[in-house]
Design a protein around this motif. Structure first.
Motif, PDB file in Angstrom:
ATOM      1  N   ALA A 333       3.871 -15.240  13.421  1.00 38.46           N
ATOM      2  CA  ALA A 333       3.716 -15.013  11.983  1.00 38.46           C
ATOM      3  C   ALA A 333       4.693 -13.963  11.455  1.00 38.46           C
ATOM      4  CB  ALA A 333       2.278 -14.594  11.674  1.00 38.46           C
ATOM      5  N   GLY A 334       4.896 -12.903  12.197  1.00 35.72           N
ATOM      6  CA  GLY A 334       5.737 -11.823  11.701  1.00 35.72           C
ATOM      7  C   GLY A 334       5.025 -11.007  10.635  1.00 35.72           C
ATOM      8  N   ARG A 335       5.643  -9.935  10.212  1.00 33.17           N
ATOM      9  CA  ARG A 335       5.002  -9.020   9.269  1.00 33.17           C
ATOM     10  C   ARG A 335       4.809  -9.637   7.893  1.00 33.17           C
ATOM     11  NH1 ARG A 335       8.000  -3.196  10.593  1.00 33.17           N
ATOM     12  NH2 ARG A 335       7.223  -2.990  12.751  1.00 33.17           N
ATOM     13  N   LEU A 336       5.801 -10.401   7.425  1.00 29.48           N
ATOM     14  CA  LEU A 336       5.745 -10.923   6.062  1.00 29.48           C
ATOM     15  C   LEU A 336       4.611 -11.921   5.896  1.00 29.48           C
ATOM     16  CD1 LEU A 336       7.514 -10.308   3.590  1.00 29.48           C
ATOM     17  CD2 LEU A 336       8.707 -12.465   4.012  1.00 29.48           C
ATOM     18  N   LEU A 337       4.500 -12.882   6.814  1.00 27.55           N
ATOM     19  CA  LEU A 337       3.453 -13.890   6.691  1.00 27.55           C
ATOM     20  C   LEU A 337       2.083 -13.314   7.022  1.00 27.55           C
ATOM     21  CD1 LEU A 337       5.207 -17.092   8.080  1.00 27.55           C
ATOM     22  CD2 LEU A 337       4.784 -16.430   5.702  1.00 27.55           C
ATOM     23  N   SER A 338       2.036 -12.333   7.930  1.00 29.65           N
ATOM     24  CA  SER A 338       0.762 -11.660   8.199  1.00 29.65           C
ATOM     25  C   SER A 338       0.278 -10.940   6.946  1.00 29.65           C
ATOM     26  CB  SER A 338       0.909 -10.662   9.346  1.00 29.65           C
ATOM     27  OG  SER A 338       1.268 -11.320  10.549  1.00 29.65           O
ATOM     28  N   LEU A 339       1.210 -10.293   6.250  1.00 26.79           N
ATOM     29  CA  LEU A 339       0.866  -9.617   5.003  1.00 26.79           C
ATOM     30  C   LEU A 339       0.408 -10.625   3.948  1.00 26.79           C
ATOM     31  CD1 LEU A 339       0.746  -7.128   3.166  1.00 26.79           C
ATOM     32  CD2 LEU A 339       3.203  -7.445   2.708  1.00 26.79           C
ATOM     33  N   ALA A 340       1.075 -11.774   3.875  1.00 24.61           N
ATOM     34  CA  ALA A 340       0.696 -12.803   2.911  1.00 24.61           C
ATOM     35  C   ALA A 340      -0.760 -13.223   3.111  1.00 24.61           C
ATOM     36  CB  ALA A 340       1.615 -14.019   3.040  1.00 24.61           C
ATOM     37  N   PHE A 341      -1.156 -13.428   4.358  1.00 26.09           N
ATOM     38  CA  PHE A 341      -2.528 -13.833   4.638  1.00 26.09           C
ATOM     39  C   PHE A 341      -3.513 -12.721   4.281  1.00 26.09           C
ATOM     40  CE2 PHE A 341      -6.249 -14.155   7.385  1.00 26.09           C
ATOM     41  CZ  PHE A 341      -6.645 -15.459   7.142  1.00 26.09           C
ATOM     42  N   LEU A 342      -3.181 -11.480   4.628  1.00 21.69           N
ATOM     43  CA  LEU A 342      -4.062 -10.361   4.316  1.00 21.69           C
ATOM     44  C   LEU A 342      -4.231 -10.187   2.809  1.00 21.69           C
ATOM     45  CD1 LEU A 342      -2.932  -7.728   6.980  1.00 21.69           C
ATOM     46  CD2 LEU A 342      -5.072  -9.037   6.936  1.00 21.69           C
ATOM     47  N   LEU A 343      -3.181 -10.447   2.059  1.00 19.67           N
ATOM     48  CA  LEU A 343      -3.271 -10.342   0.604  1.00 19.67           C
ATOM     49  C   LEU A 343      -4.252 -11.366   0.046  1.00 19.67           C
ATOM     50  CD1 LEU A 343       0.502  -9.797  -0.283  1.00 19.67           C
ATOM     51  CD2 LEU A 343      -1.347  -8.146  -0.599  1.00 19.67           C
ATOM     52  N   VAL A 344      -4.224 -12.585   0.590  1.00 14.12           N
ATOM     53  CA  VAL A 344      -5.144 -13.618   0.110  1.00 14.12           C
ATOM     54  C   VAL A 344      -6.584 -13.267   0.477  1.00 14.12           C
ATOM     55  CG1 VAL A 344      -5.804 -16.048   0.366  1.00 14.12           C
ATOM     56  CG2 VAL A 344      -3.402 -15.420   0.055  1.00 14.12           C
ATOM     57  N   LEU A 345      -6.801 -12.787   1.702  1.00 16.80           N
ATOM     58  CA  LEU A 345      -8.152 -12.346   2.064  1.00 16.80           C
ATOM     59  C   LEU A 345      -8.590 -11.173   1.180  1.00 16.80           C
ATOM     60  CD1 LEU A 345      -8.822 -12.354   5.903  1.00 16.80           C
ATOM     61  CD2 LEU A 345      -9.472 -14.023   4.182  1.00 16.80           C
ATOM     62  N   GLY A 346      -7.667 -10.276   0.900  1.00 18.53           N
ATOM     63  CA  GLY A 346      -7.970  -9.153   0.015  1.00 18.53           C
ATOM     64  C   GLY A 346      -8.341  -9.633  -1.376  1.00 18.53           C
ATOM     65  N   ALA A 347      -7.691 -10.702  -1.840  1.00 25.13           N
ATOM     66  CA  ALA A 347      -8.018 -11.261  -3.150  1.00 25.13           C
ATOM     67  C   ALA A 347      -9.464 -11.738  -3.186  1.00 25.13           C
ATOM     68  CB  ALA A 347      -7.074 -12.415  -3.470  1.00 25.13           C
ATOM     69  N   ALA A 348      -9.921 -12.348  -2.082  1.00 26.02           N
ATOM     70  CA  ALA A 348     -11.311 -12.814  -2.019  1.00 26.02           C
ATOM     71  C   ALA A 348     -12.278 -11.644  -2.111  1.00 26.02           C
ATOM     72  CB  ALA A 348     -11.549 -13.609  -0.735  1.00 26.02           C
ATOM     73  N   ASP A 362      -7.778  -8.889 -12.486  1.00 20.34           N
ATOM     74  CA  ASP A 362      -6.318  -8.777 -12.465  1.00 20.34           C
ATOM     75  C   ASP A 362      -5.810  -8.470 -11.061  1.00 20.34           C
ATOM     76  OD1 ASP A 362      -6.170  -9.259 -15.167  1.00 20.34           O
ATOM     77  OD2 ASP A 362      -6.046  -7.142 -15.727  1.00 20.34           O
ATOM     78  N   LEU A 363      -6.498  -7.555 -10.362  1.00 14.71           N
ATOM     79  CA  LEU A 363      -6.060  -7.186  -9.016  1.00 14.71           C
ATOM     80  C   LEU A 363      -6.204  -8.364  -8.057  1.00 14.71           C
ATOM     81  CD1 LEU A 363      -5.064  -5.166  -6.944  1.00 14.71           C
ATOM     82  CD2 LEU A 363      -7.428  -4.315  -6.718  1.00 14.71           C
ATOM     83  N   ALA A 364      -7.334  -9.068  -8.132  1.00 10.55           N
ATOM     84  CA  ALA A 364      -7.532 -10.231  -7.261  1.00 10.55           C
ATOM     85  C   ALA A 364      -6.449 -11.275  -7.517  1.00 10.55           C
ATOM     86  CB  ALA A 364      -8.917 -10.827  -7.496  1.00 10.55           C
ATOM     87  N   ALA A 365      -6.141 -11.516  -8.790  1.00 13.14           N
ATOM     88  CA  ALA A 365      -5.092 -12.487  -9.125  1.00 13.14           C
ATOM     89  C   ALA A 365      -3.734 -12.031  -8.597  1.00 13.14           C
ATOM     90  CB  ALA A 365      -5.033 -12.682 -10.636  1.00 13.14           C
TER      91      ALA A 365
END
Length: 398
Positions: A333-348, A362-365
């Motif tokens: 995954a690397g750092r960028l894609l790992s961060l992408a996934f964490l951001l989506v979980l954070g949105a939830a 706004d923050l979730a979006a």
């Protein structure tokens, strides 16, 4: 999956349309990053859409039957050739399907100036075409055991049509909304229950770990049957003790399945851990939805845990892995894609915990949008360029 050898004929068209996952994963990622900021603009009154749905219905429809439909199409048009041993849909037919999906998004947003019935026809045509094409391929390949995939695809398409009819007639979209959720969640349980233990087993074997995930067994079949019954009951009657108890039973069975897949052992592989975490979000979302049936939790919280955490997280992780595997990239995954996934979980999490504040919305979006923007920036170039380990045929279009 069948391990048929797929004929490899030279393909001279654009790389983007050489395999089903390429255009649809690219469209899904870009649309996910675009649609949520647009929804905020619509919700705040800054933008008005001329389509047949009110703002909330538009948002729900486009996540369930726009974004998710693109991911499902990409998955199926990549998986079906492996099942049947036949050539995949590619070139002009694949490009036309992508145009049909785009036409649906524009029609639903009111950008084509169509009335409600033509919008329904335009939008519904995509899923109907997907069902017809994969049905023809499976029958032509005599791959009868996978013909059952047409059942959820047909139900999904019917839920989309029912959504349009509910808005058109004033009957409401709540039942088809839940039906769309139910079909996608069942697919997550069905497909996740196959790929998560399989991928985990492969990785653990490479790490020479002795204890493996429990193989798929009758227990998985029972848990899926209970899940189908529980989701159907929830679609019909979301409130009440019966729905609540059934959904909590489904939650328990899915947690047992998850515990058998050795997720704790893959913590050093972010790409695998994403799948386990997304499945955990599914179980948590089901639990909250079950509690909501008793009046002990917010139904909206359940919807967003399931929609953002389970569906968003699982589809994002699957798209990452499939794009890597099918374009010749290492499964890292690397750092960028790992961060992408964490951001989506954070949105939830933010959407559920700060649901009553505009700042939380706004923050979730922003987190969701950033996650899919990172995915598109990282994976997008892989989807439009040639396989990393394969040269283009001589004379191919550049």
């Amino acid at each position: 999956m069948s391990q048929h050898a797929i004929p490899r004929l030279a393909y001279f068209g654009p790389v983007l349309f050489s395999m089903g996952f390429r255009p649809f994963f690219l469209l899904a990622g870009l649309f996910a990053a675009f649609a949520v900021p647009l929804w905020l603009a619509v919700f705040s009154g800054m933008v008005t859409l001329a389509g047949p749905f009110d703002p909330v219905d538009w948002h729900i429809h486009e996540m369930l039957f726009g974004y998710a439909a693109a991911v499902i199409a990409g998955f199926l048009f990549t998986a079906v050739p492996n099942w049947t041993g036949r050539m995949p849909a590619r070139g002009t037919p694949l490009a036309l399907l992508a145009v049909l999906w785009l036409a649906g998004r524009l029609a639903v947003a009111g950008a084509l100036g169509l009335g409600p019935v033509p919008v329904m026809i335009t939008d519904s045509a995509f899923l109907l075409a997907i069902g017809a094409m994969i049905g023809i391929e499976i029958v032509a390949g005599r791959n009868w055991r996978n013909l059952k995939v047409l059942v959820p695809v047909t139900l999904y398409s019917a839920a989309n049509i029912a959504f349009h009819l509910g808005a058109l007639t004033g009957a409401g979209t709540e039942v088809p909304r839940r039906a769309g959720f139910a079909v996608i969640l069942f697919l997550v349980m069905l497909i996740g229950g196959r790929i998560i233990p399989s991928f985990t087993r492969n990785w653990l074997a490479a790490q020479q770990v002795a204890r493996m995930p429990v193989p798929v067994s009758r227990f998985d079949g029972i848990s899926l049957t209970v899940a189908a019954a529980g989701l159907l009951l929830w679609v019909i009657r979301p409130e009440g003790a019966m729905s609540g108890m059934t959904l909590l039973a489904v939650t328990g069975l899915q947690l047992i399945r998850l515990s058998r897949w050795r997720g704790i052992a893959v913590r050093r592989s972010p790409l695998l851990l994403m799948l386990h975490l997304a499945y955990a979000a599914l179980a948590i979302g089901l639990a909250v939805t079950g509690l909501a049936a008793f009046g002990l939790a917010s139904p909206v919280a359940g919807y967003h845990l399931l929609g953002i955490g389970a569906i968003g997280g699982m589809t994002l992780a699957v798209m990452m892995r499939a794009a890597m595997g099918h374009t010749g990239r290492p499964l890292v995954a690397g750092r960028l894609l790992s961060l992408a996934f964490l951001l989506v979980l954070g949105a939830a999490l933010v959407r559920v915990l700060a649901a009553d504040t505009m700042g939380g919305l706004d923050l979730a979006a922003a987190l969701w949008t950033a996650g899919f923007a990172l995915f598109s920036l990282r994976v997008g170039p892989w989807l439009i360029t040639q396989h990393a380990g394969r040269k283009r045929p001589s004379g191919a279009a550049r």
